[in-house]
Design a protein around this motif. Sequence first.
Motif, PDB file in Angstrom:
ATOM      1  N   ALA A 253       0.828  -1.209   0.000  1.00  0.00           N
ATOM      2  CA  ALA A 253       0.000   0.000   0.000  1.00  0.00           C
ATOM      3  C   ALA A 253       0.856   1.250   0.000  1.00  0.00           C
ATOM      4  N   GLN A 254       1.949   1.224   0.740  1.00  0.00           N
ATOM      5  CA  GLN A 254       2.831   2.387   0.811  1.00  0.00           C
ATOM      6  C   GLN A 254       3.432   2.716  -0.549  1.00  0.00           C
ATOM      7  N   GLN A 255       3.747   1.685  -1.323  1.00  0.00           N
ATOM      8  CA  GLN A 255       4.419   1.884  -2.600  1.00  0.00           C
ATOM      9  C   GLN A 255       3.459   2.022  -3.781  1.00  0.00           C
ATOM     10  N   HIS A 256       2.306   1.364  -3.705  1.00  0.00           N
ATOM     11  CA  HIS A 256       1.425   1.298  -4.885  1.00  0.00           C
ATOM     12  C   HIS A 256      -0.004   1.766  -4.627  1.00  0.00           C
ATOM     13  N   GLY A 257      -0.320   2.141  -3.388  1.00  0.00           N
ATOM     14  CA  GLY A 257      -1.703   2.467  -3.048  1.00  0.00           C
ATOM     15  C   GLY A 257      -2.294   3.598  -3.860  1.00  0.00           C
ATOM     16  N   GLU A 258      -1.522   4.644  -4.092  1.00  0.00           N
ATOM     17  CA  GLU A 258      -2.045   5.784  -4.847  1.00  0.00           C
ATOM     18  C   GLU A 258      -2.423   5.390  -6.272  1.00  0.00           C
ATOM     19  N   GLU A 259      -1.568   4.608  -6.912  1.00  0.00           N
ATOM     20  CA  GLU A 259      -1.854   4.184  -8.282  1.00  0.00           C
ATOM     21  C   GLU A 259      -3.080   3.281  -8.328  1.00  0.00           C
ATOM     22  N   ILE A 260      -3.208   2.396  -7.340  1.00  0.00           N
ATOM     23  CA  ILE A 260      -4.373   1.515  -7.294  1.00  0.00           C
ATOM     24  C   ILE A 260      -5.654   2.325  -7.179  1.00  0.00           C
ATOM     25  N   LEU A 261      -5.654   3.318  -6.287  1.00  0.00           N
ATOM     26  CA  LEU A 261      -6.847   4.131  -6.071  1.00  0.00           C
ATOM     27  C   LEU A 261      -7.190   5.020  -7.257  1.00  0.00           C
ATOM     28  N   ALA A 262      -6.252   5.210  -8.159  1.00  0.00           N
ATOM     29  CA  ALA A 262      -6.549   5.955  -9.374  1.00  0.00           C
ATOM     30  C   ALA A 262      -7.399   5.135 -10.338  1.00  0.00           C
ATOM     31  N   HIS A 263      -7.430   3.810 -10.138  1.00  0.00           N
ATOM     32  CA  HIS A 263      -8.115   2.928 -11.089  1.00  0.00           C
ATOM     33  C   HIS A 263      -9.235   2.100 -10.463  1.00  0.00           C
ATOM     34  N   ALA A 264      -9.222   1.930  -9.126  1.00  0.00           N
ATOM     35  CA  ALA A 264     -10.172   0.994  -8.514  1.00  0.00           C
ATOM     36  C   ALA A 264     -10.351   1.306  -7.038  1.00  0.00           C
ATOM     37  N   ASP A 265     -11.405   0.722  -6.460  1.00  0.00           N
ATOM     38  CA  ASP A 265     -11.531   0.721  -5.006  1.00  0.00           C
ATOM     39  C   ASP A 265     -10.422  -0.161  -4.439  1.00  0.00           C
ATOM     40  N   PHE A 266     -10.044   0.109  -3.182  1.00  0.00           N
ATOM     41  CA  PHE A 266      -8.883  -0.565  -2.607  1.00  0.00           C
ATOM     42  C   PHE A 266      -9.217  -1.001  -1.186  1.00  0.00           C
ATOM     43  N   MET A 267      -9.232  -2.316  -0.941  1.00  0.00           N
ATOM     44  CA  MET A 267      -9.443  -2.854   0.396  1.00  0.00           C
ATOM     45  C   MET A 267      -8.083  -3.140   1.004  1.00  0.00           C
ATOM     46  N   LEU A 268      -7.748  -2.401   2.046  1.00  0.00           N
ATOM     47  CA  LEU A 268      -6.421  -2.435   2.645  1.00  0.00           C
ATOM     48  C   LEU A 268      -6.392  -3.449   3.786  1.00  0.00           C
TER      49      LEU A 268
ATOM     50  N   THR B   3       1.854   8.129   4.439  1.00  0.00           N
ATOM     51  CA  THR B   3       1.083   7.139   3.689  1.00  0.00           C
ATOM     52  C   THR B   3      -0.411   7.366   3.858  1.00  0.00           C
ATOM     53  N   GLU B   4      -0.848   7.623   5.088  1.00  0.00           N
ATOM     54  CA  GLU B   4      -2.270   7.871   5.320  1.00  0.00           C
ATOM     55  C   GLU B   4      -2.749   9.090   4.531  1.00  0.00           C
ATOM     56  N   ARG B   5      -1.968  10.163   4.566  1.00  0.00           N
ATOM     57  CA  ARG B   5      -2.357  11.375   3.843  1.00  0.00           C
ATOM     58  C   ARG B   5      -2.445  11.103   2.347  1.00  0.00           C
ATOM     59  N   ARG B   6      -1.443  10.421   1.790  1.00  0.00           N
ATOM     60  CA  ARG B   6      -1.421  10.174   0.351  1.00  0.00           C
ATOM     61  C   ARG B   6      -2.583   9.296  -0.092  1.00  0.00           C
ATOM     62  N   LEU B   7      -2.913   8.271   0.705  1.00  0.00           N
ATOM     63  CA  LEU B   7      -4.002   7.379   0.319  1.00  0.00           C
ATOM     64  C   LEU B   7      -5.363   8.053   0.458  1.00  0.00           C
ATOM     65  N   ARG B   8      -5.534   8.847   1.495  1.00  0.00           N
ATOM     66  CA  ARG B   8      -6.801   9.576   1.642  1.00  0.00           C
ATOM     67  C   ARG B   8      -6.983  10.555   0.479  1.00  0.00           C
ATOM     68  N   GLU B   9      -5.936  11.264   0.124  1.00  0.00           N
ATOM     69  CA  GLU B   9      -6.011  12.213  -0.986  1.00  0.00           C
ATOM     70  C   GLU B   9      -6.251  11.497  -2.307  1.00  0.00           C
ATOM     71  N   ALA B  10      -5.620  10.337  -2.497  1.00  0.00           N
ATOM     72  CA  ALA B  10      -5.800   9.579  -3.734  1.00  0.00           C
ATOM     73  C   ALA B  10      -7.228   9.069  -3.866  1.00  0.00           C
ATOM     74  N   ALA B  11      -7.828   8.634  -2.739  1.00  0.00           N
ATOM     75  CA  ALA B  11      -9.215   8.172  -2.782  1.00  0.00           C
ATOM     76  C   ALA B  11     -10.152   9.304  -3.178  1.00  0.00           C
ATOM     77  N   GLU B  12      -9.941  10.464  -2.576  1.00  0.00           N
ATOM     78  CA  GLU B  12     -10.792  11.613  -2.895  1.00  0.00           C
ATOM     79  C   GLU B  12     -10.586  12.055  -4.340  1.00  0.00           C
ATOM     80  N   ARG B  13      -9.339  12.066  -4.767  1.00  0.00           N
ATOM     81  CA  ARG B  13      -9.013  12.532  -6.116  1.00  0.00           C
ATOM     82  C   ARG B  13      -9.574  11.591  -7.185  1.00  0.00           C
ATOM     83  N   GLY B  14      -9.476  10.291  -6.947  1.00  0.00           N
ATOM     84  CA  GLY B  14      -9.914   9.323  -7.942  1.00  0.00           C
ATOM     85  C   GLY B  14     -11.371   8.930  -7.820  1.00  0.00           C
ATOM     86  N   GLY B  15     -12.038   9.358  -6.736  1.00  0.00           N
ATOM     87  CA  GLY B  15     -13.443   8.996  -6.560  1.00  0.00           C
ATOM     88  C   GLY B  15     -13.643   7.549  -6.164  1.00  0.00           C
ATOM     89  N   HIS B  16     -12.554   6.890  -5.740  1.00  0.00           N
ATOM     90  CA  HIS B  16     -12.640   5.491  -5.317  1.00  0.00           C
ATOM     91  C   HIS B  16     -12.553   5.401  -3.797  1.00  0.00           C
TER      92      HIS B  16
END
Length: 284
Positions: A80-95, A106-119
């Motif tokens: 998740a730390q290395q690939h979570g943002e890219e995953i959230l750009a394309h799909a929902d992500f169950m961590l 990591t928490e900040r980046r993943l929260r922002e990626a979810a909001e940005r990608g709508g996932h």
Amino acid sequence: MAEAPRCRRVGILGYGQLGQFLAGQLLAEGPRSGLALAFVWARDGARLGPLPPPLRLPHLGLLPHTAVDLVVEVAHPCVAQQHGEEILAHADFMLGSPTALADPDTERRLREAAERGGHTLYVPRGALWGCEDIRRMDATGTLAALKVTMTKAPQSFRLEGTLRERLAAAVAAGGPAVLYEGPVRPLCALAPNNVNTMAAACVAAPRLGFDGVLARLVADPSVPDWHVVEVEVTGVGEQGRALRVTSTRRNPATPGAVTGTATRDAFWSSLLACRGHGGCVQLC
């Protein structure tokens, strides 16, 4: 004639005990729940040998081309730390390794990626009993304290650094030993595979978070085939007159296993709940 709805495509990251169980469930039970196994990826690709070649994802760079709807991580928090943002750009992500969120960046980046990608970034509750009650108390400001104690046999721990040394000393002594007691945040890096339940508690109680939720980790050779999780909740109130709830969950486990038997079923239930909630973080 109306066209049948498309199955929701699910990718699995990790092919250990939990990944194998979820992949098997998707193949056997997925279609009746509107789910299909899209692929499985593992850090050690050789582990994917039993799977048909079309279901093996050689590397995560191919993920955007898989038309996957939900990616489920049950490998290691570094994924998740290395690939979570890219995953959230394309799909929902169950961590499945929410200990990754103990790192603030990591928490900040993943929260922002979810909001940005709508996932949706989903956090499974795993072995956390009373998760919904904890979440509601935290949301209303009535949760004063939360403590999670995890007790396992020494061989069920996968520890790093000083905790590994304490575990070795405990094994040599032969009796039960408290390996750690304190905030959850520093523990996550030392026991990333063992304390995901504690990390889920921090997500359920964001007002307390990783620095406010307390953890207690106990190695006890008298419970070789059980994982015991005790959750202590204290509400807001006058001293001695506050709400207190304590629950104890005894999860059967194969000796030496990191994940208990009932936790596998809990993860499958969580996966079934991942139906898309928009660009947010959601417990499941």
